[in-house]
Scaffold this active site. Structure first.
Site, PDB file in Angstrom:
ATOM      1  N   PRO A 176       0.764  -1.258   0.000  1.00 54.82           N
ATOM      2  CA  PRO A 176       0.000   0.000   0.000  1.00 54.82           C
ATOM      3  C   PRO A 176       0.791   1.303   0.000  1.00 54.82           C
ATOM      4  O   PRO A 176       0.761   2.079   0.962  1.00 54.82           O
ATOM      5  CB  PRO A 176      -0.831  -0.131   1.283  1.00 54.82           C
ATOM      6  CG  PRO A 176       0.048  -0.918   2.202  1.00 54.82           C
ATOM      7  CD  PRO A 176       0.742  -1.915   1.324  1.00 54.82           C
ATOM      8  N   CYS A 177       1.440   1.609  -1.111  1.00 52.76           N
ATOM      9  CA  CYS A 177       2.112   2.901  -1.228  1.00 52.76           C
ATOM     10  C   CYS A 177       1.113   4.056  -1.283  1.00 52.76           C
ATOM     11  O   CYS A 177       1.494   5.207  -1.068  1.00 52.76           O
ATOM     12  CB  CYS A 177       3.029   2.928  -2.448  1.00 52.76           C
ATOM     13  SG  CYS A 177       2.224   2.513  -4.005  1.00 52.76           S
ATOM     14  N   HIS A 178      -0.168   3.754  -1.535  1.00 51.35           N
ATOM     15  CA  HIS A 178      -1.181   4.817  -1.549  1.00 51.35           C
ATOM     16  C   HIS A 178      -1.386   5.414  -0.160  1.00 51.35           C
ATOM     17  O   HIS A 178      -1.957   6.491  -0.024  1.00 51.35           O
ATOM     18  CB  HIS A 178      -2.514   4.287  -2.100  1.00 51.35           C
ATOM     19  CG  HIS A 178      -3.112   3.172  -1.308  1.00 51.35           C
ATOM     20  ND1 HIS A 178      -2.772   1.843  -1.511  1.00 51.35           N
ATOM     21  CD2 HIS A 178      -4.029   3.170  -0.298  1.00 51.35           C
ATOM     22  CE1 HIS A 178      -3.456   1.091  -0.679  1.00 51.35           C
ATOM     23  NE2 HIS A 178      -4.223   1.864   0.075  1.00 51.35           N
TER      24      HIS A 178
END
Length: 207
Positions: A176-178
């Protein structure tokens, strides 16, 4: 006697084209996928699925999920890159991606918060891989700054490098780089576009 894959491909394609039927082509594709797997000739399997953030290409090796790609990246270009960096032996095979597809469907439906999948992280190297390995420590529904992520990865001064690692994350959504935002709280850039990032963050915040 087992036919070489390209001989079987030529014969199968001629038969399918002569029949002029989508069903025949589908049967051919299924046979080719099964044959490639039986003969250990398939290094990368991929499929494309719809999602609230557009079509996603999923690609996996025998070691695990190796790539999640947004439509804006150009799926043909992504497959070419996989052929260069992993192996040219690539075939569309939804069955091999059944578990990642199931878990992503659950995630987008709001019933899954943590992915439980084997991952092949060979496309991330050096410090970028270290950053990617720490991204899943940011909890569902939470966010962290790029500075906090750099510290989490063991190099507090490497804020820009942490940002680059997020921008080149080969497994967005699943890794989850978001959830990484700017220090001022604005969402920052995202491989899938700012609208996709906002959609994911709002979806998680609403759960």
């Amino acid at each position: 006697m087992t036919l070489p894959m390209d001989t079987a491909l030529d014969a199968g394609l001629k038969s399918a084209l002569a029949a002029g039927e989508d069903e025949a082509l589908a049967r051919l594709h299924t046979r080719l996928a099964a044959g490639a797997q039986e003969q250990d000739l398939l290094d990368v399997a991929y499929t494309v699925i719809p999602s609230p953030v557009g079509e996603l290409l999923l690609a996996a090796t025998p070691f695990g999920l190796a790539r999640v790609a947004f439509g804006r990246e150009g799926h043909d270009a992504v497959l070419e890159d996989l052929a260069l960096r992993i192996s040219p032996r690539i075939l569309e095979d939804q069955e091999r991606l059944a578990e990642p597809v199931r878990q992503l469907d659950e995630y987008f439906a709001g019933t899954r918060q943590v992915f439980d999948l084997p991952l092949d992280l060979r496309l991330a190297t050096g410090f970028r891989r270290t950053v990617v390995e720490h991204l899943s420590e940011i909890a569902y529904g939470a966010t962290a700054s790029y500075a906090a992520l750099a510290a989490l990865a063991g190099n507090p001064g490497a804020v820009r490098a942490a940002g680059t690692a997020c921008a080149r994350n080969p497994l967005p959504v699943v890794v989850p780089c978001h959830r990484v935002v700017r220090s001022d709280g604005t969402i920052g850039n995202y491989l899938g576009g700012s609208d996709a990032k906002r959609t994911l963050l709002e979806m998680e915040a609403a759960a």
